[in-house]
Design a protein around this motif. Structure first.
Motif, PDB file in Angstrom:
ATOM      1  N   THR B 264     -55.741  12.949 -41.816  1.00  0.00           N
ATOM      2  CA  THR B 264     -55.993  12.836 -40.384  1.00  0.00           C
ATOM      3  C   THR B 264     -54.681  12.864 -39.610  1.00  0.00           C
ATOM      4  O   THR B 264     -54.576  13.498 -38.563  1.00  0.00           O
ATOM      5  N   GLU B 265     -53.651  12.198 -40.152  1.00  0.00           N
ATOM      6  CA  GLU B 265     -52.350  12.184 -39.484  1.00  0.00           C
ATOM      7  C   GLU B 265     -51.800  13.602 -39.377  1.00  0.00           C
ATOM      8  O   GLU B 265     -51.262  13.999 -38.339  1.00  0.00           O
ATOM      9  N   GLU B 268     -53.657  15.490 -36.673  1.00  0.00           N
ATOM     10  CA  GLU B 268     -53.286  15.064 -35.319  1.00  0.00           C
ATOM     11  C   GLU B 268     -51.905  15.585 -34.945  1.00  0.00           C
ATOM     12  O   GLU B 268     -51.677  16.029 -33.815  1.00  0.00           O
ATOM     13  N   SER B 272     -51.042  18.132 -31.913  1.00  0.00           N
ATOM     14  CA  SER B 272     -50.107  17.752 -30.857  1.00  0.00           C
ATOM     15  C   SER B 272     -48.914  18.710 -30.820  1.00  0.00           C
ATOM     16  O   SER B 272     -48.377  19.001 -29.757  1.00  0.00           O
ATOM     17  N   GLY B 298     -62.798  10.581 -37.669  1.00  0.00           N
ATOM     18  CA  GLY B 298     -61.674   9.658 -37.771  1.00  0.00           C
ATOM     19  C   GLY B 298     -60.420  10.141 -37.075  1.00  0.00           C
ATOM     20  O   GLY B 298     -59.449   9.396 -36.969  1.00  0.00           O
ATOM     21  N   SER B 299     -60.408  11.391 -36.613  1.00  0.00           N
ATOM     22  CA  SER B 299     -59.222  11.860 -35.891  1.00  0.00           C
ATOM     23  C   SER B 299     -59.288  11.348 -34.466  1.00  0.00           C
ATOM     24  O   SER B 299     -60.354  11.074 -33.936  1.00  0.00           O
ATOM     25  N   GLY B 300     -58.133  11.248 -33.842  1.00  0.00           N
ATOM     26  CA  GLY B 300     -58.090  10.734 -32.482  1.00  0.00           C
ATOM     27  C   GLY B 300     -58.285  11.812 -31.423  1.00  0.00           C
ATOM     28  O   GLY B 300     -57.989  11.581 -30.258  1.00  0.00           O
ATOM     29  N   LEU B 301     -58.794  12.983 -31.813  1.00  0.00           N
ATOM     30  CA  LEU B 301     -58.961  14.065 -30.839  1.00  0.00           C
ATOM     31  C   LEU B 301     -60.023  13.712 -29.792  1.00  0.00           C
ATOM     32  O   LEU B 301     -61.085  13.196 -30.128  1.00  0.00           O
ATOM     33  N   ALA B 302     -59.730  14.030 -28.545  1.00  0.00           N
ATOM     34  CA  ALA B 302     -60.701  13.816 -27.466  1.00  0.00           C
ATOM     35  C   ALA B 302     -61.888  14.765 -27.652  1.00  0.00           C
ATOM     36  O   ALA B 302     -61.791  15.762 -28.366  1.00  0.00           O
ATOM     37  N   ASP B 303     -63.014  14.461 -26.977  1.00  0.00           N
ATOM     38  CA  ASP B 303     -64.237  15.237 -27.173  1.00  0.00           C
ATOM     39  C   ASP B 303     -64.065  16.719 -26.874  1.00  0.00           C
ATOM     40  O   ASP B 303     -64.579  17.569 -27.599  1.00  0.00           O
ATOM     41  N   ARG B 306     -62.073  18.346 -29.567  1.00  0.00           N
ATOM     42  CA  ARG B 306     -62.894  18.423 -30.759  1.00  0.00           C
ATOM     43  C   ARG B 306     -63.854  19.609 -30.706  1.00  0.00           C
ATOM     44  O   ARG B 306     -63.987  20.370 -31.665  1.00  0.00           O
TER      45      ARG B 306
END
Lengths: 325, 325
Positions: B264-265, B268, B272, B298-303, B306
């Motif tokens: 996931t890191e 992300e 970025s 589990g990724s921090g991507l916004a909707d 995504r």
């Protein structure tokens, strides 16, 4: 600040007038050119061979102590082993003299003829006697990765003697496919040191030698990028769990890495992935003109982490009991 | 979800009974083994050749559309070009039939005989006529990186036709130095695709072809790691500013990257560094058993990012006007 990644190129190289591949430094005033096979290989600034100039540059760059190691092209792994050993012995003597002249400003990492791993292990006695802190080795020796099992007895002997090992990216296989050299270096050195790190961990040498103090040049290059996938591979490769009993991330946090990532983001990523205790200032002096003393400028490292990266980690890596500055 | 990195291995391969290096798939029930030179090269799950099984697996993995491309070992760049072309033509016909049978669940990327770049460019006419969206190519062709100038006319023809190009890590030079294969893949594929990306950008092909839609497998591998240093190298390499007028970071944001970073890191970081608009879901089905539909879990991507990664970016990369699902 202690800079663990700084190279020397003696003006009078061993065998420098013999015919063949032995490297020659041509000096004209402040400009040096390393010749290999009679052809210009790389330009060298005067600090490469002139210790007074080096001390001036260090003052300008905010560096108190440099750990001197030969320019990797001097490894001469291509040579017959006995000749290579003679070359290395002369280089190590030169390094020890430089350290003695430096009045505390210099420490040294020697070289050994890894084309013959047994001879290389034996030569660690000279390195030790000369008071050098350890050795610099290539990421591969004539195309064989440093993590290959044949080099393990050598690494074990370094660990036994308490000598540290700096693994330096060297002769990457795809180097000749890009031009100019500065671009080829950028596209291949990070991959090369990353692959070497993978062989050291997944080949079992790092797991087998918990006391070995091993550092990777260029921030470990692509090693961090591949670490998650190495972890996935390790899960599925039960046949290597005897040699590599823990997941590779564990061993990654046992290695040291220099700061030569060329970006603040890369440096912060490195410190967060392997822990700030494993990061060492490294500049590639005199080849990269970025002042080592300001390596951490602009980074988000906390004060204690910064002090660790600039001084304490290097002292631990080098096996120093007291602050050498 | 559209999965752009999914491989097929037809049960009846072209030339599969000829002597020599032509690959053969041995099928026994659900188990397949690709043989190369009569030796087992890699195991293949049934979905590799059985389209019904594939559709079932896709349902389980939460994937609506798969973009089918041949397993890279089928490139057959080693073969005489006319034989390679015949092999590729058969593969492309097989892919087009699979797409037709899929009722909208499949799209296809063809293959071309890049051992002869002119022949490969000419074969894009067949790829286009069959309705395939583009081609899959190796990161190198018999050791020559895909960014080498000899491949530029081929890439230009793909751009002219509006066909996309997926560059897949292939036959890395150091692969045979680690065991088992899953570990060797992990330690060399990310480096290999990273180096290919560097040659495509620094060799001038990406700068020269602004309309080319080009994607890198394995999240671009080590390309992001080396990008800061490539920028430093570009600054000092005025002689290439004619071919590469902007800093490499600029071109990095023009390429597409699949999500196959194994963390996931890593995903992300990729989003970025190059922008979420350049990231495509890619699973390496049927070789990596991580469900593509939950790639972004589990990724921090916004909707909106995504949605872009899961569907919209792939449609743009593939040159689709309307949602194919």
């Amino acid at each position: 600040v202690i800079d663990v990644h700084a190279h020397v190129v003696p003006a009078e190289l061993p065998f420098g007038r013999r015919p063949g591949r032995w490297p020659v430094l041509e000096v004209s005033g402040d400009a040096g050119t390393l010749l290999v096979d009679g052809k210009p290989f790389r330009r060298v600034r005067a600090g490469g061979w002139d210790l007074d100039r080096r001390v001036d540059d260090m003052a300008g760059d905010g560096v108190e102590v440099q750990v001197l190691s030969p320019m990797p092209e001097l490894f001469s792994y291509w040579a017959p082993a006995t000749e290579g050993a003679a070359f290395c012995a002369e280089m190590n003597n030169w390094l020890a003299e430089a350290v003695a002249k430096g009045g505390g400003r210099f420490l040294g990492l020697g070289v050994v003829p890894l084309q013959d791993p047994e001879m290389a292990a034996a030569m660690l006695a000279q390195v030790d006697e000369l008071g050098l802190r350890g050795v610099e080795v290539g990421s591969n020796v004539e195309g064989v990765a440093i993590g290959d099992r044949r080099f393990r007895p050598f690494l074990a002997e370094a660990a036994r003697r308490g000598l540290c090992v700096l693994v330096h990216a060297f002769h990457p296989p795809q180097w000749s496919q890009l031009r100019p050299a500065v671009v080829a270096n950028a596209a291949t050195f990070p991959n090369e040191i990353g692959f070497a790190a993978a062989t050291l961990v997944m080949g079992g040498s790092v797991p087998a030698l918990p006391d070995l103090r091993l550092a990777l040049s260029h921030g470990g290059g692509s090693f961090l990028t591949m670490l998650a996938r190495l972890g996935y591979a390790w899960e599925g490769a039960g046949e290597i769990h005897g040699d590599v009993p823990e997941p590779p991330e564990r061993y990654a946090r046992r290695l040291y890495y220099d700061t030569l990532t060329f970006s603040t983001e890369g440096l912060e990523l490195l410190a967060s992935a392997v822990g700030p205790s494993q990061v060492l200032v490294g500049s590639d002096y005199p080849f990269v003109p970025l002042p080592a003393g300001s390596t951490l400028a602009g980074s988000g490292l906390a004060d204690d982490a910064r002090r660790a990266v600039e001084v304490d980690n290097a002292r631990r890596f080098l096996g120093l009991e007291e602050d050498p500055s």
